[in-house]
Design an enzyme around this catalytic site. Structure first.
Site, PDB file in Angstrom:
ATOM      1  N   CYS A   1      31.375   7.722 -18.898  1.00  0.00           N
ATOM      2  CA  CYS A   1      30.052   6.974 -18.997  1.00  0.00           C
ATOM      3  C   CYS A   1      30.640   5.548 -18.712  1.00  0.00           C
ATOM      4  CB  CYS A   1      29.465   7.223 -20.370  1.00  0.00           C
ATOM      5  SG  CYS A   1      28.023   5.836 -20.427  1.00  0.00           S
TER       6      CYS A   1
ATOM      7  N   SER B   1     -12.779   8.015  -1.556  1.00  0.00           N
ATOM      8  CA  SER B   1     -11.759   7.572  -0.905  1.00  0.00           C
ATOM      9  C   SER B   1     -11.067   8.717  -0.017  1.00  0.00           C
ATOM     10  CB  SER B   1     -10.476   7.366  -2.205  1.00  0.00           C
ATOM     11  OG  SER B   1      -9.224   6.845  -1.672  1.00  0.00           O
ATOM     12  N   LEU B   2      -9.944   8.798   0.531  1.00  0.00           N
ATOM     13  CA  LEU B   2      -9.600   9.571   1.487  1.00  0.00           C
ATOM     14  C   LEU B   2      -8.200  10.298   0.990  1.00  0.00           C
ATOM     15  CD1 LEU B   2      -9.968   7.896   4.866  1.00  0.00           C
ATOM     16  CD2 LEU B   2     -11.494   9.942   3.959  1.00  0.00           C
TER      17      LEU B   2
ATOM     18  N   CYS C   1      25.890  11.316 -20.001  1.00  0.00           N
ATOM     19  CA  CYS C   1      26.864  10.958 -21.059  1.00  0.00           C
ATOM     20  C   CYS C   1      26.669  11.530 -22.003  1.00  0.00           C
ATOM     21  CB  CYS C   1      26.494   9.334 -21.223  1.00  0.00           C
ATOM     22  SG  CYS C   1      27.398   8.831 -22.894  1.00  0.00           S
TER      23      CYS C   1
ATOM     24  N   LYS D   1      -1.354   8.153   7.556  1.00  0.00           N
ATOM     25  CA  LYS D   1      -0.567   6.971   7.422  1.00  0.00           C
ATOM     26  C   LYS D   1       0.331   6.668   8.289  1.00  0.00           C
ATOM     27  CE  LYS D   1      -2.954   5.329   3.845  1.00  0.00           C
ATOM     28  NZ  LYS D   1      -2.378   4.863   2.731  1.00  0.00           N
TER      29      LYS D   1
ATOM     30  N   ASP E   1       0.664   4.108  -2.645  1.00  0.00           N
ATOM     31  CA  ASP E   1       0.373   5.471  -2.109  1.00  0.00           C
ATOM     32  C   ASP E   1       1.327   6.532  -2.740  1.00  0.00           C
ATOM     33  OD1 ASP E   1      -1.745   5.047  -0.654  1.00  0.00           O
ATOM     34  OD2 ASP E   1      -0.731   4.807   1.296  1.00  0.00           O
TER      35      ASP E   1
ATOM     36  N   ASP F   1       0.785  -1.261   0.039  1.00  0.00           N
ATOM     37  CA  ASP F   1      -0.200  -0.028   0.021  1.00  0.00           C
ATOM     38  C   ASP F   1       0.862   1.297   0.083  1.00  0.00           C
ATOM     39  OD1 ASP F   1      -1.978  -1.838  -0.120  1.00  0.00           O
ATOM     40  OD2 ASP F   1      -2.902  -1.039   1.993  1.00  0.00           O
TER      41      ASP F   1
ATOM     42  N   LYS G   1      -7.503   3.447  10.859  1.00  0.00           N
ATOM     43  CA  LYS G   1      -8.031   2.962   9.653  1.00  0.00           C
ATOM     44  C   LYS G   1      -7.819   1.590   9.429  1.00  0.00           C
ATOM     45  CE  LYS G   1      -6.910   4.780   4.805  1.00  0.00           C
ATOM     46  NZ  LYS G   1      -6.720   3.458   4.104  1.00  0.00           N
TER      47      LYS G   1
ATOM     48  N   ASP H   1      -7.260  -1.930   7.394  1.00  0.00           N
ATOM     49  CA  ASP H   1      -7.069  -2.253   6.112  1.00  0.00           C
ATOM     50  C   ASP H   1      -7.638  -3.732   5.655  1.00  0.00           C
ATOM     51  OD1 ASP H   1      -5.469  -2.577   4.020  1.00  0.00           O
ATOM     52  OD2 ASP H   1      -3.444  -3.036   5.014  1.00  0.00           O
TER      53      ASP H   1
ATOM     54  N   TYR I   1     -18.076   2.551   9.797  1.00  0.00           N
ATOM     55  CA  TYR I   1     -17.595   3.878  10.029  1.00  0.00           C
ATOM     56  C   TYR I   1     -18.211   5.005   9.439  1.00  0.00           C
ATOM     57  CZ  TYR I   1     -14.807   2.370   6.305  1.00  0.00           C
ATOM     58  OH  TYR I   1     -14.205   1.853   4.890  1.00  0.00           O
TER      59      TYR I   1
ATOM     60  N   CYS J   1      26.649   5.551 -27.565  1.00  0.00           N
ATOM     61  CA  CYS J   1      26.760   4.669 -26.190  1.00  0.00           C
ATOM     62  C   CYS J   1      25.659   3.738 -26.238  1.00  0.00           C
ATOM     63  CB  CYS J   1      26.350   5.908 -24.926  1.00  0.00           C
ATOM     64  SG  CYS J   1      26.088   5.181 -23.447  1.00  0.00           S
TER      65      CYS J   1
ATOM     66  N   CYS K   1      30.046   3.752 -22.389  1.00  0.00           N
ATOM     67  CA  CYS K   1      30.683   3.875 -23.514  1.00  0.00           C
ATOM     68  C   CYS K   1      32.122   4.558 -23.351  1.00  0.00           C
ATOM     69  CB  CYS K   1      29.616   4.709 -24.439  1.00  0.00           C
ATOM     70  SG  CYS K   1      29.455   6.284 -24.234  1.00  0.00           S
TER      71      CYS K   1
ATOM     72  N   GLU L   1     -10.108   7.703  14.394  1.00  0.00           N
ATOM     73  CA  GLU L   1     -10.276   6.367  14.820  1.00  0.00           C
ATOM     74  C   GLU L   1      -9.442   5.573  13.826  1.00  0.00           C
ATOM     75  OE1 GLU L   1     -14.011   4.548  13.427  1.00  0.00           O
ATOM     76  OE2 GLU L   1     -14.392   5.928  12.061  1.00  0.00           O
TER      77      GLU L   1
END
Ligand code: IVH
Length: 697
Positions: free
Chosen positions: A412, A84-85, A436, A318, A39, A35, A120, A122, A230, A442, A415, A118
């Site tokens: 590089c 969603s939140l 490069c 989160k 996110d 998750d 969250k 899952d 909820y 290259c 090359c 409260e």
């Protein structure tokens, strides 16, 4: 925020990636990433979309939630969408949220603002409809607008009452909440699954989702799914006027509600609650991934409303990214399409939040120096917060005695060409990226360019992905774009035709050649994008295609500007195209000025036809097809507005006056361009004259 070399392409890539993960998560219950990583992808997408709204796609996953329903179950349209939140990742985000709400509601300093917090959960969200107290229907979130009808399965969940008891049960209410599996039940289920040779689930969330989406309800009935209520959707009447009050009523009606709640008007108390929950997290017995804060008063919630996919009155805080300590064995340097040297940490594999990590990004050379990251160091790695795992810091106590600072290569590694950090126009501040300078000599750059060339939004050659490109390049079969189109012919006379090689079969080879052939005619904008010219993403390619119509016209325009200088008409003509600025003009000049590139394009044009850009028919206007030059100060319109308006009406806006100019629109203090126009006999209009000309168009 990290900037993007090609924001348009990154937005496209992120959108596709997020949609894929949405489908894996919502439809197949088989997510490939955590998750936190998900996110991070979403966060990066919205950052980029905010910074470059012009590249935001109509079908952007940031405008939707989840994935459309799959079809095995009937569909149910949510009367009130399931949203969603928004996310908060640190304390500051939470205080910002509270401030934002206060500002929006125009609350004074002394006005209280209670917020309910409260855990969250899952699990997976569900909407359960009760009519006159009886459970009549249950639907998954689906894409937020429409979910799957899982009524029969939800009815098997013991914690969900079929009838709501008690006072003030409304005639109609959609109860929303989370279905989840407790840790102990998850372990039992997985043990039983393993014993019977069934599917073993990666985590409780997937197990819950898989259990709920069984076509046979008797299987769901055997899975000890649980539920927390909820929130709600449609409701004929509510039993209280606060979030906490409604939740308490849910409890009285017989619905399970989470006992861990706190209502407070003091943000620091909310944050203390968050930390308390975080410390209890491991012992709760079920998965949570943060704390949700909701404005408690429902009249406030109503006023606050929604922004795109989330309510303005709630936010999810989160839990922090998970970290682990491991040894950094080596710093690898990868070379990208535009030559950017990107350092990657090769780690002793370590599990971070359930996922094995063996690579981490080190961003760039300054970052390595700043953190003094050395090969052999013990480092702290973190997932989340960014798409790829990151090295947070070095554990200095564990640094080996003989270690020495990492020397970022000046050549590089692929090359051997010089790798340089470009400085800006004033010669100051070097770019953080070292590049490069090898260009087409290259191998790394060439491979990456070829991968870009065949990619979805470019030539879109099916069956010719990154891996095949690597193989064809390494075996000398494809070194340049044109080689793709001569592959079949060369293969026919080859000593080692593809079908004789491992991993190739007659049918797959035939399909590949057919897919290549199908792309011999390519629209101009895709062709331009495919060339992989720096700063030319899809939108810019379209702007150029629209302005020039054909590749020949564009090439002639750029050729004229090569070496002509910024002040030249040729340079200015390109610069004046809507959406095009000096960075792009310079990139075009650099690209077409390079002999290698010209040769490759010529070879490619032997093999493919570039279809002229087809303009979507715009209405004829008095200035359609006319060339207009704006000069001097306009008063009613800004110069950019005037330009955009003229282009919308089908005119070509140019920066310099020539015989081909139809109108010069002269504002106050117009200088040499006005003189030129007069000398050439071009029609000169003042601002009002121009507005009169286009009036009604
Ligand atoms: S309130 C308008 N409270 O998290 C949405 N959601 O990432 C109001 N979730 O869509 C949702 N626990 O499915 C709320 N205590 C909780 C939650 C919770 C889990 C889910 C919900 C939401 C998602 C957002």
């Amino acid at each position: 925020m990290p900037t993007s070399e090609d924001p348009e392409a990154e937005i496209a890539r992120l959108s596709a990636e997020i949609s894929r993960h949405d489908a894996l998560y919502y439809r197949e219950d088989a997510p490939e990433i955590s998750d936190a990583e998900y996110d991070a992808l979403r966060r990066r997408l919205s950052q980029l979309e905010d910074a470059h709204p012009e590249f935001k796609r109509a079908e952007s996953p940031s405008a939707t939630v989840g994935a459309p329903p799959v079809g095995a179950f009937g569909k149910i349209r949510h009367e009130v969408p399931m949203l969603s939140l928004g996310n908060a990742f640190d304390d500051q985000d939470v205080t910002d949220f509270v401030q934002r709400v206060r500002r929006f509601l125009n609350l004074g300093e002394g006005d209280p603002l209670d917020v309910m917090a409260e855990p969250k959960i899952d699990g997976l969200s569900i909407s359960i409809r009760y009519e006159n107290g009886s459970l009549v229907q249950a639907a998954t979130r689906g894409d937020g607008a429409e979910g799957e009808n899982v009524t029969a399965n939800v009815k098997t969940i013991k914690e969900i009452p079929h009838v709501l008891e008690g006072k003030a049960v409304p005639e109609i209410i959609d109860i929303r909440g989370e279905i989840y599996l407790a840790h102990k039940d998850f372990e039992k289920l997985n043990a039983a699954q393993a014993a019977s040779g069934g599917k073993v689930f990666a985590n409780p969330r997937n197990a819950a989702a898989g259990s709920l989406r069984q076509l046979d309800s008797s299987i769901t009935a055997k899975r000890p799914l649980r539920f927390f209520a909820y929130a709600w959707g449609a409701a004929s009447k509510l039993p209280a006027d606060t979030q906490a009050g409604v939740a308490a009523a849910f409890g009285r009606w017989g619905l399970p509600i989470n006992p861990l709640v706190r209502v407070s008007g003091d943000p620091s108390e909310l944050l203390a609650f968050y930390r308390e929950i975080e410390s209890k997290r491991a012992k709760l017995g079920y998965d949570i991934d943060g704390v949700v804060y909701k404005v408690n008063r429902l009249d406030y919630q109503e006023r606050l409303g929604f922004v795109s996919r989330s309510p303005r009155w709630a936010i999810a805080h989160k839990f922090a990214a998970e970290r682990a300590t491991t040894v950094l064995n080596k710093i690898d340097i990868q070379v990208g399409r535009t030559g950017a040297l990107t350092p990657v940490a090769k780690l002793e594999p370590v599990t971070v939040g359930g996922v094995v990590v063996s690579n981490a990004t080190l961003h760039n050379e300054d970052e390595i120096a700043r953190k003094d990251i050395r090969e052999g160091d013990t480092v702290v790695v973190q997932r989340a917060g960014d798409v790829i795992p990151q090295v947070v810091e070095v554990v200095l106590d564990k640094r080996p005695k003989n270690s020495h600072p990492f020397k970022f290569p000046k050549l590089c590694p692929i090359c051997g060409s010089h790798a340089v950090r470009e400085s800006d126009e004033d010669g100051n501040a070097a770019d953080v990226v070292r590049r490069c300078t090898g260009g087409l000599i290259c191998a790394a750059q060439v491979k990456e360019r070829l991968k870009h060339f065949v990619s979805r939004n470019a030539f879109d050659i099916e069956g010719l992905g990154a891996e095949k490109i690597e193989f064809f390049f390494d075996t000398g079969r494809i070194k340049s774009p044109a080689d793709i189109f001569t592959l079949e012919k060369r293969d026919q006379i080859s000593d080692e035709p593809l079908i004789t090689l491992r991993g190739f079969k007659e049918t797959s080879v035939g399909k590949l050649f057919a897919a290549i052939d199908a792309r011999r005619n390519v629209p101009l904008d895709r062709f331009l994008y495919a060339l992989g010219i720096r700063h030319i993403g899809e939108t810019t390619a379209k702007d150029l295609a629209k302005a020039y119509g054909t590749f020949e016209a564009l090439r002639a325009a750029v050729d004229a500007a090569i070496g002509a200088g910024k002040e030249s008409d040729a340079y200015q003509d390109i610069d004046n195209i809507e959406g095009i600025g000096e960075t792009v003009v310079d990139a075009l000049i650099d690209f077409f000025g390079e002999a290698h590139n010209r040769e490759q394009i010529d070879a490619l044009l032997h093999e493919v036809t570039v279809a002229p850009f087809v303009r979507t028919q715009t209405k004829e206007s008095p200035v359609t097809g006319k060339t207009v030059v704006f000069t001097g100060t306009l008063t009613k319109l800004t110069r950019n507005e005037a330009k955009a308006q003229a282009e919308r009406l089908g005119a070509k806006v140019s920066g310099s006056v020539s015989k081909k100019t139809d109108y010069v629109v002269a504002g106050a203090e117009a200088g040499s361009k006005l003189d030129n126009a007069r000398a050439l006999g071009v029609t000169v209009l003042d601002e009002d004259g121009w507005l009169a000309l286009i009036r009604g168009a």
